[in-house]
Design a protein around this motif. Structure first.
Motif, short mmCIF file in Angstrom:
data_model
loop_
_atom_site.label_atom_id
_atom_site.label_comp_id
_atom_site.label_asym_id
_atom_site.label_seq_id
_atom_site.Cartn_x
_atom_site.Cartn_y
_atom_site.Cartn_z
N ALA A 83 1.67 7.57 6.47
CA ALA A 83 0.96 6.64 7.36
C ALA A 83 1.45 5.21 7.12
CB ALA A 83 -0.54 6.74 7.13
N VAL A 84 1.59 4.84 5.85
CA VAL A 84 2.04 3.47 5.55
C VAL A 84 3.47 3.27 6.07
CG1 VAL A 84 2.59 1.86 3.70
CG2 VAL A 84 0.48 3.17 3.60
N ALA A 125 -0.90 9.57 3.08
CA ALA A 125 -1.10 8.12 3.09
C ALA A 125 0.24 7.40 3.11
CB ALA A 125 -1.91 7.68 1.87
N LEU A 161 0.11 3.97 -3.24
CA LEU A 161 -1.18 4.63 -3.41
C LEU A 161 -1.03 5.95 -4.14
CD1 LEU A 161 -2.62 4.03 0.16
CD2 LEU A 161 -3.43 2.97 -1.92
N GLN A 163 4.72 4.70 8.64
CA GLN A 163 4.55 4.52 10.09
C GLN A 163 4.17 3.08 10.40
OE1 GLN A 163 4.92 6.29 12.83
NE2 GLN A 163 5.26 8.35 12.08
N PHE A 164 3.25 2.53 9.60
CA PHE A 164 2.79 1.16 9.85
C PHE A 164 3.91 0.15 9.58
CE2 PHE A 164 -1.59 2.90 8.76
CZ PHE A 164 -1.99 2.93 10.07
N ARG A 215 0.80 -1.22 0.00
CA ARG A 215 0.00 0.00 0.00
C ARG A 215 0.84 1.28 0.00
NH1 ARG A 215 -4.27 -2.54 -1.67
NH2 ARG A 215 -5.67 -0.85 -1.19
N LEU A 226 -7.90 6.72 -2.55
CA LEU A 226 -6.60 6.52 -3.19
C LEU A 226 -6.54 5.09 -3.71
CD1 LEU A 226 -4.27 8.20 -0.55
CD2 LEU A 226 -5.32 9.22 -2.56
#
Lengths: 469, 427
Positions: free
Chosen positions: A85-86, A82, A49, A88-89, A46, A58
């Protein structure tokens, strides 16, 4: 041809292409972990995106087919948010141990973290613990904590090597890569997953802690393991980092061999034999010219050989299938017309080795049989051919069947024999010369010199020049 | 009762689930009618006219879902999604246990309309009595010539294959249901392609919920128009609502859509336990945003009205929460569920659901810190819309809505290290 707009730039894409492929082809960078051009699309990381004008969500660009007039944004605020965020994940449970990770320096996650990530994690939670340095085969170590579960390696064993030996077990953030069989992985292409891994989760046991990658540089060469002639990168220490304190051996060493993408011949893969090419080339070398088993100088050996050749009534030559096309041409020009030329295959498949498959591995375990046959035909040598002198070129030779004939041997590696060759001349290995091989399909693949040859070792072409003069 | 009933139209006895009992209530007459007097397209038309919307949660119009499928394709598959796993939802179980034949008939009608030779029922692994009742119904139907070759002596043949799930919530998502049915690990697939184009074994596939399919016999018997006349205008018919939580008489009720939410809680279910006040309602299964007590004042049970109130009708699993319940603890129950059920395929959901669970777990343990709520909000916005399937959204919506609507409770918990209430979920 389909026209679409990526970041306000008009881009031409082919029918059936995805947005990611079109963007990469035009030099527009979209980050991606799980996407690989030669594997199926998983769409699970992901990070790729992008924003498509007119769509509320997205979309992963790796799974987004191009349509005419499409407008894509790869750097709008929501795309950047995004991606952050990804990142971070992905880094949430990824250990921050680049300092001891072999992948550091060529790690996709490291690069993207610098380019797309936020400087700090917003998490306060302790990271998950998972198995570290766990053998999935005698060749490969798995560090599940580093794994980002992109499934590239799993798809590789399913779609390319066909062994189906890896899978992802468990669920959620306990998911981890695992062998699907209880015995160690024995896929003959297994080492490709080390390079496929975008992070340092799959590590080569052979290369483990041998060097930081930024001290190394790749040289393009060709694998001599079979008649496929796959392109490889041979990694030597960068000259700037030749340090006296390391000693000659460490400075002059092949640290690893990895595939070099070559769409014509091997695609982006090679087999494990190719990954072990430096071990094949690192066997005990023949470094000293000999006459009848006693040490001689190069000049002495060459004049002795010349004398023997002149005296021979019916000389024969056994031509190596490890010789480059250029050396073969030199031989043909200098000595070829004066001798009966036979072709020989230096190596045969060893016990336990994959003889042939429909992926890359070929039955003929020598790189240039095609070149030899094209130049000299494929007359096989036999014991009763009745020659009084045999010039043997290449390795893995047994003199016993030569009977009483005089033997002039040009070889790179040591091999114990029942008797001594009359003249023995050490010649260079593939890593010590440039040239080309012609593979079984007739495709020519070039290789470049990785190291200078050791002092007394000769280039076969020079030897023939001096013998023929 | 004067209201028409699609499901609750018979008295439950020891053998009311059998074929003879179902036939006694007029069962399989819709199938007979369709096979003898209607073309497949007519069946589809009736369903389109009825305005039936999928009962699984997304509420997609069934007729238009069917119309996307190329019926001339050599193979078309029908899958009945019976992996009812949403916390708070237990309506399909009732259908299986008490009237499996109604579902079988519905499957056959849909199969006839869609030119399906093999239909699949993917039933939740934890369902035991339901599974046995379904197998019994299929056996009876097969013996009676209602399933298999040349059904009722016509040219139409259809087999129904039952597959028991392995207990994964994510396999209720349609594409992972197909992956699981194909024999792989239940990972959702990226869309496009949609199942209507490339579904099970790469063939066009229709996936419908149990309740949706079980409604079809009624529509064929009474006509699509009659069904469209029931309930709310854009969300017609009757629906099964499962009410659980702090009510006096929890259970399953069939009501026409557009029925007032307050009425179902306070009249049909006997009001809130212990005479407490209503604190909140989760109207459509655990993944829909929570509504505060006062927000449900004028909400009726149809898609539009619930969306207007800021939530979703979902699967109709209404969870009622009484005053005095600790919302932080309640949210922990939900996040633990989603962290456990995330399949682990895509990054945001795999990491995000577990992350949210850890943070909320820390808050509940009294170790919350200032900034945790902002952290949770950042995680939910990182997940929402960025995942392969809807599980990520389903996991983050309750978190986002709980924090938004009960922020004071969360802040109190973080500041004092304990709940504003006594912390129990039971009343």
């Amino acid at each position: 041809m389909i026209e679409l707009k990526i970041d306000n730039r008009t881009v031409e894409a082919n029918e059936g292409e995805t947005v990611l492929q079109a963007a990469l082809r035009h030099g527009i960078e979209i980050p991606h972990f799980c996407y690989h051009p030669c594997l199926s699309i998983a769409g699970n990381c992901r990070i790729c995106l992008v924003k498509v004008t007119g769509r509320p969500k997205l979309m992963p660009s790796c799974n987004l087919a191009v349509t005419p007039g499409m407008e894509i944004e790869t750097d709008s605020d929501d795309v950047i948010a995004a991606r952050q965020a990804v990142m971070q994940f992905i880094t949430l449970n990824h250990p921050g141990e680049c300092g001891i990770c072999d992948k550091a320096g060529e790690c996709r996650l490291q690069d993207y973290h610098v380019r797309y990530g936020e400087p700090e994690s917003i998490s306060l939670e302790p990271k998950n613990k998972k198995p570290k340095f766990y053998d999935i085969s005698p060749r490969i170590l798995l560090d599940s904590e580093r794994c980002i579960l992109c499934s590239r390696c799993v798809r590789f064993t399913k779609e390319v090597s066909g062994s189906h030996q890896l899978g992802i077990v468990e669920r959620g953030n306990h998911s981890r890569l695992e062998r699907l069989e209880s015995q160690p992985m024995d896929d003959p292409y297994s080492d490709n997953i080390i390079g496929l891994c975008p992070v340092g989760a799959l590590l080569s046991r052979d290369f483990l802690y041998q060097s930081r990658v930024w001290y190394l540089e790749p040289i393009r060469s060709v694998c001599t393991g079979c008649s496929r002639c796959c392109s490889v990168k041979v990694w030597r220490r960068n000259r700037h980092w030749h340090l006296r304190s390391l000693g000659e051996e460490m400075n002059r060493k092949v640290y690893r061999v990895t595939p070099q993408e070559n769409r014509e011949i091997n695609g982006p893969w090679i087999c494990n034999k190719g990954f072990d090419l430096h071990k094949f080339m690192g066997r005990k070398r023949l470094l000293q010219p000999m006459i009848g088993g006693s040490v001689a100088t190069v000049d002495e050996a060459l004049s002795e050989a010349k004398k023997l050749l002149a005296a021979a009534k019916s000389p024969a030559a056994l031509v190596s299938a490890h010789a480059s096309n250029e050396e073969l041409a030199a031989f043909k020009e200098t000595l070829g017309s004066r001798m009966t030329v036979y072709s020989r295959e230096d190596y045969k498949a060893e016990e336990g080795e994959v003889v042939e498959d429909n992926i890359l591995i070929r039955e003929n375990k020598n790189p240039n049989s095609h070149g030899v046959h094209a130049m000299f035909g494929d007359l096989p040598w036999s014991v009763d051919s009745g020659h009084d002198l045999v010039l043997v070129w290449g390795d893995n030779v047994d003199y016993t069947p030569m009977g009483n004939a005089k033997v002039i041997h040009l070889a790179s590696f040591e091999m114990p024999q029942e008797r001594h060759a009359d003249v023995l001349i050490p010649i260079s290995t593939t890593f010590e010369r440039s040239g080309s091989f012609t593979n079984f399909e007739g495709k020519v693949n070039r290789f470049t010199k990785v190291f200078d040859k050791p002092g007394l070792v000769q280039q076969a072409g020079d030897v023939f020049g001096r013998l023929g003069a | 009762m004067t209201e028409p009933r699609v499901f609750f139209n018979f008295g439950i006895t020891d053998d009311s689930h059998t074929l003879s009992a179902y036939r006694g209530r007029g069962g399989y007459q819709a199938l007979e009618k369709a096979l003898r007097t209607m073309q497949p397209l007519d069946v589809e038309k009736e369903v389109t006219t009825s305005g039936l919307r999928g009962r699984g949660g997304a509420g997609f119009p069934t007729g238009s879902k069917w119309s996307f499928v190329d019926k001339k394709s050599p193979v078309v598959y029908l899958c009945c999604n019976a992996d009812e796993g949403e916390p708070g939802t237990f309506k399909d179980r009732w259908i299986f246990e008490h009237n499996s034949h109604q579902l079988v008939e519905g499957v056959l009608l849909a199969a006839y309309a869609l030119n399906v030779r093999h239909a699949f029922i993917y039933i939740r692994g934890e369902f035991d009595l339901s599974y046995r009742r379904l197998l019994l119904a299929l056996e009876e139907a097969r013996e009676a010539g209602l399933v298999g070759e040349r059904i009722l002596g016509t040219e139409f043949s259809c087999d129904i294959i039952v597959h028991q799930g392995g207990g994964a919530y994510v396999c209720g998502e349609e594409s992972s249901l197909l992956t699981s049915l194909e024999g792989f690990k239940g990972y959702p697939k990226n869309k496009p392609p949609f199942p209507a184009v490339k579904g099970l074994y790469q063939a066009p596939t229709v996936i419908n919920n149990v309740e949706t399919l079980a409604t079809i016999p009624w529509i064929i018997t009474h006509g699509g128009g009659a069904y469209a006349g029931i309930g709310a205008q854009n969300n017609t018919g009757t629906k099964l609502f499962g009410i659980s939580g702090h009510v006096n008489k929890p259970g399953i009720h069939e009501r026409p859509t557009g029925y007032p939410l307050k009425k179902i809680i306070f009249e049909d279910c006997g009001g809130i336990l212990g005479g407490k006040a209503l604190k909140a309602v989760i109207p459509g299964g655990s993944s829909t945003p929570v509504l505060k007590g006062f927000e449900i004042e004028n909400v009726t049970l149809d898609a539009e009205s619930v969306i207007k109130a800021g939530s979703m009708l979902g699967s109709g699993g209404i969870i009622v929460i009484a005053e005095g319940t600790c919302m932080v603890r309640l949210l922990q129950v939900l996040t633990r569920f989603y962290a456990h059920e995330s399949c682990g395929q895509c990054t945001p959901c795999r990491e995000g659901t577990a992350w949210m669970d850890k943070v909320i777990g820390r808050i509940v343990a009294g170790q919350g810190v200032k900034g945790d709520l902002e952290r949770l909000e950042a995680v939910t916005s990182g997940i929402m819309g960025n995942t392969v399937c809807a599980l990520g959204d389903a996991a983050s919506m309750p978190v986002a809505s709980f924090i938004k609507k009960f922020r004071d409770e969360f802040e109190y918990y973080i500041e004092h290290g304990r709940s504003m209430f006594d912390g129990r979920l039971e009343i």
